[in-house]
Design an enzyme around this catalytic site. Structure first.
Site, short mmCIF file in Angstrom:
data_model
loop_
_atom_site.label_atom_id
_atom_site.label_comp_id
_atom_site.label_asym_id
_atom_site.label_seq_id
_atom_site.Cartn_x
_atom_site.Cartn_y
_atom_site.Cartn_z
CG ASP A 1 120.91 79.00 96.78
OD1 ASP A 1 119.85 78.39 96.97
OD2 ASP A 1 122.02 78.44 96.77
CG HIS B 1 120.14 75.40 95.07
ND1 HIS B 1 119.92 75.38 96.43
CD2 HIS B 1 120.95 74.34 94.81
CE1 HIS B 1 120.57 74.36 96.97
NE2 HIS B 1 121.19 73.70 96.00
CG ASP C 1 124.58 73.18 93.55
OD1 ASP C 1 124.34 74.13 92.78
OD2 ASP C 1 124.50 73.27 94.79
CD GLU C 2 123.00 70.49 97.29
OE1 GLU C 2 123.58 69.84 98.18
OE2 GLU C 2 122.55 71.64 97.47
CE1 TYR D 1 132.15 72.87 99.20
CE2 TYR D 1 130.09 72.40 100.34
CZ TYR D 1 130.81 72.60 99.16
OH TYR D 1 130.17 72.51 97.94
CG ASP E 1 129.82 75.67 105.12
OD1 ASP E 1 130.79 75.46 104.39
OD2 ASP E 1 128.74 75.07 104.98
CD GLU F 1 123.65 76.72 103.87
OE1 GLU F 1 124.80 77.17 104.10
OE2 GLU F 1 123.41 75.84 103.00
#
Length: 677
Positions: A183, A260, A315-316, A407, A409, A459
């Site tokens: 990432d 990413h 993703d993203e 998730y 987190d 993160e």
């Protein structure tokens, strides 16, 4: 090192004897069938024996011999008798019979026998008892894929940490470890053909991801004194895989593409659309060198990992640079692609064909469906379950890991008492309540449900102990949903069993959430609030977001206040300023006007800069009634709640509230109720 990991797994196991009786009804995940019988079986202090009949592999015997419950293998009558009837590696079912004279395990594979041993280990409560209730357990899993995700890119975790979690996963009958190896925050896998990935892209001059993200997001050489990071050598990976394989856990590698990929482009900028580092995070799909790079990397990954599945992220991706890149535009023209979604789909299809040529299968997050789904791809559905269900309707397998429930987190208790998190609120009960397969799905579609997975993005999770804290006990809930049929699930009993297993994990050296002292959801959200504005008509001078409508037009005066997270369908959100008028229906005394807002910086949710209050008799001509200002720093990582209010002591029919949102592009503003008294 292996002995160290085993010691963590069974620190005081079985040799430490107690008077309590180990019960099958304490097992997580709860078995398919338990039949009780009279009596107990008593394990001896130090000379238990085991015998395995029908095994063609000594791996299970080596594992059992390492556990204090069975120190010695024997060919004669044994305390633990295991019969493996076949060689069906994918058969995870087992029968565990406990009688006063012995323990008998029957399975069609070593995997099933291994899971019977895990049930037995749980029944002993990590060594708290040497007596086990007599019973027969007949058990098998609901889904084939039961996984946990480890984000080792944003914060590198040692192989010892991963092995420790493998032991906990095995105890829960979880069978897949998903390693998020690459990432923007760092590349974590040795690739011989591209050494700059680990010499440079695996290191950054900041330890905390948040500090790095808020800085210039650069990387540094491995020998830089500021360097923080790390990577797994190929020997490290082989050791992790061997340890996982012995515990019947598959290790799935993830190589993120096409987005990413900032760390890749910093090391090899020729793969970006502009040929420069630190620009875009998206690989250039128009550049044939990108595919050479990806295929070379994946070749080494496939040679190293025996997993049938290779995760490619997907993703993203921002896709912005592709719109102006000459090579990408040429690729679109040559291939007849009408938009950048189809350009991404071109890459996914091409990579799928390459991976399939190696005898493997790709998994991707649900964005890989954009522009057209590759026919053999497995979809990991994180933005709710609908993308996964859509993939299943197309004949593709799906894994459910919706961010709202899975998730990990997100904070699991009241934010004021929990470590800093990215936001959200996912308590154990919410994770447990998730049902991945609605009753309305027909059997011909349901057959494509591969399983479930919990994801822990790192993160805000620098330390290993913090990561463990976020996994357990929510990983228990994911394990039970993946293994146990839904009609046998019961949260009240599950919570009781979780408290038992948490005690065992803590004895084994794990740092876990304190479920026994759970605070619970925001107290204000637990009962309706009556006030003068409740039920009154709300006029929206600016619309709210259809993504976060809460109860729609009635949300701000329905008496229902939000919980700890903006995503609980009680908080109403907007990406504009908020401007609403409440019609009280008649002239009413007004002494107080107030509204609560929340801030969760990790989710781009900010407090309003100011809130202005107005009153009116006719709904057209308004008089200022007060202003409340923001005093919450926009750099505060904690989830914050603030009441903006004014005292006015007047009479009016209409109340208007205007909240000026934080000026950052893409930021959100949320409120739950406008209170008038």
């Amino acid at each position: 090192m292996k002995q160290f990991i085993i010691a963590l797994f069974i620190t005081t196991a079985i040799i430490t004897r107690g008077e309590n009786i180990g019960l099958p009804e304490d097992i997580i995940p709860t078995p398919a069938l338990i039949e009780f019988s009279a009596g107990n079986f008593t394990l001896s202090e130090n000379n238990n024996t085991f015998h395995i009949a029908g095994s063609n592999d000594g791996q299970l015997g080596s594992y059992i011999a390492s556990l204090p419950i069975a120190l010695t293998a024997t060919d004669t009558e044994a305390d633990i008798n295991i019969s493996i009837n076949g060689n069906a590696d994918d058969d995870e079912s087992y029968t565990l019979s406990i009688t006063p004279s012995g323990i008998y395990i029957t399975a069609n594979s070593e995997t099933g026998a291994f899971y019977a041993i895990q049930s037995l280990l749980q029944m002993t409560r990590g060594g708290a008892t040497n007596q086990i209730k007599c019973c027969t357990i007949t058990d098998c899993p609901r889904f084939a894929y039961r996984g946990l995700h480890f984000d080792v890119s944003r914060h590198f975790r040692s192989k010892e940490f991963l092995m420790k979690q493998i032991d906990a996963m095995a105890l829960l009958k979880l069978n897949t470890m998903h390693l998020h190896l690459t990432d923007a925050a760092g590349w974590r896998l040795q690739i011989d053909s591209y050494p700059r990935l680990t010499e440079f892209a695996a290191w950054r001059p900041w330890q905390k991801w948040t500090d790095w993200w808020d800085s210039d997001r650069t990387y540094c050489e491995q020998n830089d004194p500021r360097a923080y990071g790390g990577f797994y050598s190929k020997e490290d990976i082989r050791e992790i895989i061997a340890y996982a394989t012995a515990r019947h856990i598959n290790v799935v590698p993830e190589i993120e593409m096409p987005g990413h990929s900032e760390e890749v482009l910093a090391a090899y900028p020729q793969l970006s659309c502009n040929g420069k580092p630190y620009g875009s995070g998206d690989l250039c799909i128009g550049n044939e060198a990108t595919f050479t790079f990806l295929e070379n990397v994946l070749t080494e990954v496939i040679e190293l990992f025996p997993s049938q599945y290779i995760h490619i992220g997907g993703d993203e991706a921002t896709k912005d640079s592709w719109k102006t890149c000459q090579l990408c535009q040429k690729r679109m023209a040559d291939e007849g692609l009408v938009n950048v979604d189809e350009l991404q789909s071109y890459l996914i299809h091409r990579i799928e064909q390459f991976v399939e040529s190696k005898g493997r299968t790709i998994i991707g997050f649900d964005e890989i469906m954009q522009g057209g789904l590759a026919p053999g791809a497995v979809v990991m559905s994180w933005r709710g379950i609908e993308p996964g269900l859509d993939a299943m309707r197309q004949g593709n397998y799906a894994i459910m890991n919706p961010n709202a429930c899975y998730y990990l987190d997100y904070t699991q208790d009241a934010p004021f008492k929990e470590p800093v998190s990215i936001g959200g609120y996912t308590p154990l009960e919410k994770t447990y309540s998730f049902e991945p397969l609605p009753d309305s799905i027909p059997a011909e579609t349901a057959q494509y449900m591969l399983g479930v997975q919990g994801n822990l993005w790192a993160e805000y999770i620098t330390d290993d102990s913090h990561a463990e804290y976020m996994y357990y006990p929510r990983a228990f809930a994911i394990a039970e949903t993946g293994w146990t049929q839904p009609e046998k699930k019961n949260y009240t009993d599950f919570r009781r069993r979780s408290l038992v297993l948490l005690d065992q994990l803590r004895t084994m050296g794990y740092n876990t959430f304190d479920l026994a002292n759970e605070y619970g959801d925001r107290k204000e959200s637990q009962q309706p609030l009556d006030h003068a504005g409740r039920g009154c008509h709300v006029i929206y001078n600016l619309p709210y977001s259809r993504q976060y409508p809460a109860a729609g037009d009635s949300a701000l005066t329905d008496g229902i206040r939000g919980g700890w997270t903006y995503g609980d369908n009680r908080w109403q959100g907007t990406m504009r300023d908020m401007d609403v008028t409440i019609d009280l229906g008649s002239q009413r005394p007004i002494n107080y006007i107030g509204a609560t807002f929340l801030q969760s910086v990790g989710a781009w949710v900010y407090m309003p800069r100011r809130v202005d209050f107005y009153i009116s008799d006719d709904g057209e001509n308004f008089t200022p009634a007060g202003t409340a200002w923001c005093d919450v720093p926009d750099t505060s990582a904690e989830i914050r709640y603030k009441v903006y209010s004014t005292l006015c002591h007047t009479v009016a029919r209409y109340v208007r509230l205007r909240a000026t949102k934080y000026p950052k592009a893409g930021s959100w503003l949320f409120t739950d109720e406008i209170v008038i008294n």
